[in-house]
Motif scaffolding. Structure first.
Motif, PDB file in Angstrom:
ATOM      1  N   ILE A  35       0.839  -1.203   0.000  1.00 47.53           N
ATOM      2  CA  ILE A  35       0.000   0.000   0.000  1.00 47.53           C
ATOM      3  C   ILE A  35       0.874   1.253   0.000  1.00 47.53           C
ATOM      4  CG2 ILE A  35      -1.620   1.341   1.389  1.00 47.53           C
ATOM      5  CD1 ILE A  35      -2.831  -1.348   2.278  1.00 47.53           C
ATOM      6  N   ILE A  36       1.957   1.235   0.800  1.00 47.07           N
ATOM      7  CA  ILE A  36       2.884   2.370   0.827  1.00 47.07           C
ATOM      8  C   ILE A  36       3.549   2.546  -0.528  1.00 47.07           C
ATOM      9  CG2 ILE A  36       5.055   3.202   1.806  1.00 47.07           C
ATOM     10  CD1 ILE A  36       4.215   1.962   4.456  1.00 47.07           C
ATOM     11  N   THR A  37       3.963   1.426  -1.137  1.00 43.87           N
ATOM     12  CA  THR A  37       4.594   1.491  -2.459  1.00 43.87           C
ATOM     13  C   THR A  37       3.642   2.105  -3.484  1.00 43.87           C
ATOM     14  OG1 THR A  37       5.930  -0.474  -1.979  1.00 43.87           O
ATOM     15  CG2 THR A  37       5.657   0.137  -4.295  1.00 43.87           C
ATOM     16  N   ALA A  38       2.388   1.651  -3.479  1.00 38.49           N
ATOM     17  CA  ALA A  38       1.400   2.197  -4.413  1.00 38.49           C
ATOM     18  C   ALA A  38       1.140   3.677  -4.127  1.00 38.49           C
ATOM     19  CB  ALA A  38       0.103   1.404  -4.323  1.00 38.49           C
ATOM     20  N   MET A  72      -2.254  -3.456 -10.537  1.00 37.02           N
ATOM     21  CA  MET A  72      -0.898  -3.929 -10.266  1.00 37.02           C
ATOM     22  C   MET A  72      -0.780  -4.427  -8.829  1.00 37.02           C
ATOM     23  SD  MET A  72       2.755  -2.033 -11.017  1.00 37.02           S
ATOM     24  CE  MET A  72       2.527  -0.707  -9.819  1.00 37.02           C
ATOM     25  N   GLY A  73      -1.412  -3.706  -7.904  1.00 35.69           N
ATOM     26  CA  GLY A  73      -1.411  -4.152  -6.514  1.00 35.69           C
ATOM     27  C   GLY A  73      -2.147  -5.469  -6.341  1.00 35.69           C
ATOM     28  N   VAL A  74      -3.263  -5.624  -7.025  1.00 38.97           N
ATOM     29  CA  VAL A  74      -4.028  -6.873  -6.958  1.00 38.97           C
ATOM     30  C   VAL A  74      -3.201  -8.037  -7.492  1.00 38.97           C
ATOM     31  CG1 VAL A  74      -6.057  -8.095  -7.837  1.00 38.97           C
ATOM     32  CG2 VAL A  74      -6.267  -5.706  -7.114  1.00 38.97           C
ATOM     33  N   ILE A  75      -2.608  -7.840  -8.662  1.00 40.65           N
ATOM     34  CA  ILE A  75      -1.845  -8.907  -9.324  1.00 40.65           C
ATOM     35  C   ILE A  75      -0.640  -9.322  -8.490  1.00 40.65           C
ATOM     36  CG2 ILE A  75      -0.307  -9.323 -11.287  1.00 40.65           C
ATOM     37  CD1 ILE A  75      -2.312  -7.736 -13.014  1.00 40.65           C
ATOM     38  N   ALA A  80       2.041 -13.157  -5.008  1.00 37.02           N
ATOM     39  CA  ALA A  80       2.996 -13.296  -3.904  1.00 37.02           C
ATOM     40  C   ALA A  80       2.453 -14.197  -2.803  1.00 37.02           C
ATOM     41  CB  ALA A  80       3.339 -11.919  -3.344  1.00 37.02           C
ATOM     42  N   ASN A  81       1.161 -14.114  -2.537  1.00 34.67           N
ATOM     43  CA  ASN A  81       0.609 -14.884  -1.430  1.00 34.67           C
ATOM     44  C   ASN A  81       0.641 -16.384  -1.706  1.00 34.67           C
ATOM     45  OD1 ASN A  81      -0.961 -14.358   1.224  1.00 34.67           O
ATOM     46  ND2 ASN A  81      -2.101 -15.982   0.227  1.00 34.67           N
ATOM     47  N   SER A  82       0.097 -16.798  -2.839  1.00 35.24           N
ATOM     48  CA  SER A  82       0.055 -18.238  -3.125  1.00 35.24           C
ATOM     49  C   SER A  82       1.439 -18.801  -3.392  1.00 35.24           C
ATOM     50  CB  SER A  82      -0.869 -18.523  -4.316  1.00 35.24           C
ATOM     51  OG  SER A  82      -0.451 -17.825  -5.468  1.00 35.24           O
ATOM     52  N   SER A  83       2.286 -18.049  -4.112  1.00 33.66           N
ATOM     53  CA  SER A  83       3.613 -18.563  -4.447  1.00 33.66           C
ATOM     54  C   SER A  83       4.483 -18.704  -3.210  1.00 33.66           C
ATOM     55  CB  SER A  83       4.294 -17.657  -5.477  1.00 33.66           C
ATOM     56  OG  SER A  83       4.486 -16.351  -4.967  1.00 33.66           O
ATOM     57  N   SER A  84       4.514 -17.687  -2.364  1.00 31.38           N
ATOM     58  CA  SER A  84       5.392 -17.747  -1.192  1.00 31.38           C
ATOM     59  C   SER A  84       4.895 -18.769  -0.179  1.00 31.38           C
ATOM     60  CB  SER A  84       5.488 -16.362  -0.534  1.00 31.38           C
ATOM     61  OG  SER A  84       4.216 -15.928  -0.080  1.00 31.38           O
ATOM     62  N   SER A  85       3.589 -18.830   0.054  1.00 35.25           N
ATOM     63  CA  SER A  85       3.049 -19.747   1.050  1.00 35.25           C
ATOM     64  C   SER A  85       3.287 -21.195   0.663  1.00 35.25           C
ATOM     65  CB  SER A  85       1.557 -19.496   1.239  1.00 35.25           C
ATOM     66  OG  SER A  85       1.018 -20.382   2.194  1.00 35.25           O
ATOM     67  N   LEU A  86       2.969 -21.544  -0.579  1.00 31.19           N
ATOM     68  CA  LEU A  86       3.136 -22.928  -1.015  1.00 31.19           C
ATOM     69  C   LEU A  86       4.609 -23.306  -1.130  1.00 31.19           C
ATOM     70  CD1 LEU A  86       1.912 -25.566  -1.897  1.00 31.19           C
ATOM     71  CD2 LEU A  86       1.649 -24.645  -4.212  1.00 31.19           C
ATOM     72  N   PHE A  87       5.436 -22.380  -1.606  1.00 38.21           N
ATOM     73  CA  PHE A  87       6.861 -22.699  -1.727  1.00 38.21           C
ATOM     74  C   PHE A  87       7.497 -22.920  -0.356  1.00 38.21           C
ATOM     75  CE2 PHE A  87      11.350 -21.593  -1.868  1.00 38.21           C
ATOM     76  CZ  PHE A  87      11.798 -22.461  -2.855  1.00 38.21           C
ATOM     77  N   VAL A  88       7.175 -22.063   0.610  1.00 38.24           N
ATOM     78  CA  VAL A  88       7.728 -22.228   1.960  1.00 38.24           C
ATOM     79  C   VAL A  88       7.259 -23.548   2.560  1.00 38.24           C
ATOM     80  CG1 VAL A  88       7.651 -21.327   4.317  1.00 38.24           C
ATOM     81  CG2 VAL A  88       8.040 -19.771   2.401  1.00 38.24           C
ATOM     82  N   ALA A  89       5.989 -23.904   2.326  1.00 37.05           N
ATOM     83  CA  ALA A  89       5.487 -25.184   2.834  1.00 37.05           C
ATOM     84  C   ALA A  89       6.266 -26.346   2.232  1.00 37.05           C
ATOM     85  CB  ALA A  89       3.997 -25.317   2.517  1.00 37.05           C
ATOM     86  N   ARG A  90       6.601 -26.258   0.952  1.00 39.20           N
ATOM     87  CA  ARG A  90       7.441 -27.279   0.317  1.00 39.20           C
ATOM     88  C   ARG A  90       8.855 -27.252   0.875  1.00 39.20           C
ATOM     89  NH1 ARG A  90       8.551 -26.137  -5.191  1.00 39.20           N
ATOM     90  NH2 ARG A  90       9.805 -28.030  -4.998  1.00 39.20           N
ATOM     91  N   TYR A  91       9.384 -26.059   1.034  1.00 42.90           N
ATOM     92  CA  TYR A  91      10.796 -25.895   1.421  1.00 42.90           C
ATOM     93  C   TYR A  91      11.074 -26.448   2.813  1.00 42.90           C
ATOM     94  CZ  TYR A  91      15.315 -23.556   1.975  1.00 42.90           C
ATOM     95  OH  TYR A  91      16.648 -23.280   2.185  1.00 42.90           O
ATOM     96  N   LEU A 122      -7.770  -6.907  -1.074  1.00 41.60           N
ATOM     97  CA  LEU A 122      -7.633  -5.963   0.039  1.00 41.60           C
ATOM     98  C   LEU A 122      -6.660  -4.850  -0.307  1.00 41.60           C
ATOM     99  CD1 LEU A 122      -7.588  -8.289   3.201  1.00 41.60           C
ATOM    100  CD2 LEU A 122      -9.344  -6.616   2.572  1.00 41.60           C
ATOM    101  N   VAL A 123      -5.533  -5.228  -0.903  1.00 41.27           N
ATOM    102  CA  VAL A 123      -4.563  -4.216  -1.323  1.00 41.27           C
ATOM    103  C   VAL A 123      -5.175  -3.324  -2.398  1.00 41.27           C
ATOM    104  CG1 VAL A 123      -2.341  -3.843  -2.466  1.00 41.27           C
ATOM    105  CG2 VAL A 123      -2.554  -5.601  -0.706  1.00 41.27           C
ATOM    106  N   GLY A 124      -5.892  -3.922  -3.348  1.00 37.39           N
ATOM    107  CA  GLY A 124      -6.521  -3.144  -4.401  1.00 37.39           C
ATOM    108  C   GLY A 124      -7.516  -2.126  -3.864  1.00 37.39           C
ATOM    109  N   VAL A 125      -8.336  -2.537  -2.905  1.00 32.35           N
ATOM    110  CA  VAL A 125      -9.312  -1.618  -2.292  1.00 32.35           C
ATOM    111  C   VAL A 125      -8.606  -0.492  -1.545  1.00 32.35           C
ATOM    112  CG1 VAL A 125     -11.108  -1.429  -0.523  1.00 32.35           C
ATOM    113  CG2 VAL A 125     -11.158  -3.330  -2.154  1.00 32.35           C
ATOM    114  N   ALA A 126      -7.514  -0.841  -0.859  1.00 32.59           N
ATOM    115  CA  ALA A 126      -6.764   0.181  -0.125  1.00 32.59           C
ATOM    116  C   ALA A 126      -6.152   1.203  -1.086  1.00 32.59           C
ATOM    117  CB  ALA A 126      -5.670  -0.483   0.713  1.00 32.59           C
TER     118      ALA A 126
END
Length: 259
Positions: A35-38, A72-75, A80-91, A122-126
């Motif tokens: 949100i700060i970046t946007a 851009m914030g939505v995308i 980031a959420n699905s990629s980081s969460s699933l990758f960390v779970a694998r890692y 949520l980021v998009g709405v913000a």
């Protein structure tokens, strides 16, 4: 004891709740930072250049650029959420604990997808709320705009799942964002309409899949765009179906989930 009709969804609800709580517990990183970046983008392009540049007749530059920044914030955050969460779970290996639960591949994908869509939206709405200080949007087709944002978040939640399964290291995971998503976003018409480009580059820009998401969302908000809403939605739906099918095949086969 849960009724029989509820029992098959217990694991799904538990996983979805875990994924939502995961990004909410570090909201400073997952929500506040983007949100700060946007907001910085909005300040630069809204407060400083918004009234001095015009790339679309009848609209200030701030009005033109805001829809792209919202999407851009939505995308970025859905991916980031699905990629980081699933990758960390694998890692770290705790994905194995999840695999022994009575959860189907469809429920697995849906839980990660809904949590990622929620974060992205949520980021998009913000960002949308903050943008009201810099530009007033006409909201030509609010339902179409909401639908395009939902489609974009769904699409990149699927892409995040796929990236998390193919990546072998954190560096390779970050490459999907740094060398694929961000270039496609910046070249997809966030900061300029592709209609002002020379014919060759305009034609190449139409091969960019993110152009249809960005331009479709802008068209819904402003009422004008470089392509029709129908074309934009057809492209978004087609990409969503392809990526969902791809992710479903990988999850159904247990690709890289057990090693």
């Amino acid at each position: 004891m849960a009724p029989p009709s509820w029992a098959p969804w217990r694991s799904f609800v538990t996983l979805l709740r875990r994924e939502v709580l995961r990004f909410l517990k570090v909201a400073g990183q997952t929500l506040l930072t983007p949100i700060i970046t946007a907001s910085l983008y909005l300040f630069v392009f809204g407060a400083t250049l918004g009234e001095r540049i015009q790339v679309l007749e009848g609209f200030s530059y701030a009005q033109f650029v805001v829809p792209g920044l919202i999407l851009m914030g939505v995308i970025n955050n859905a991916f980031a959420n699905s990629s980081s969460s699933l990758f960390v779970a694998r890692y770290i290996g705790n994905i194995l604990d999840l695999l022994v639960t009575p959860i189907s591949p469809a429920q697995f994908i849906l839980a990660y997808t809904l949590a990622s869509m929620l974060r992205g939206l949520l980021v998009g709405v913000a960002v949308l709320s903050i943008s009201t200080f810099f530009a007033e949007l006409p909201w030509a087709s609010p339902l179409a705009g909401a639908a395009m944002a939902v489609l974009a978040s769904f699409l990149f939640a699927q892409f995040g799942i796929i990236a998390a399964l193919y990546a072998n290291t954190f560096d390779s995971l970050s490459m999907f964002n740094n060398f694929l998503i961000l270039p496609l976003i910046y070249l997809g018409g966030v900061f300029y309409p592709i209609s002002i480009l020379p014919p060759l580059w305009e034609g190449l820009s139409r091969l960019n899949p993110l152009f249809y998401l960005i331009d479709g969302f802008r068209h819904a908000l402003l009422g004008v765009g470089d392509t029709s809403l129908l074309t934009a939605f057809a492209a978004a739906l087609g990409m969503s179906l392809v990526l969902f099918t791809w992710a479903a095949i990988l999850i159904g086969r247990g690709y890289k989930l057990r090693n």
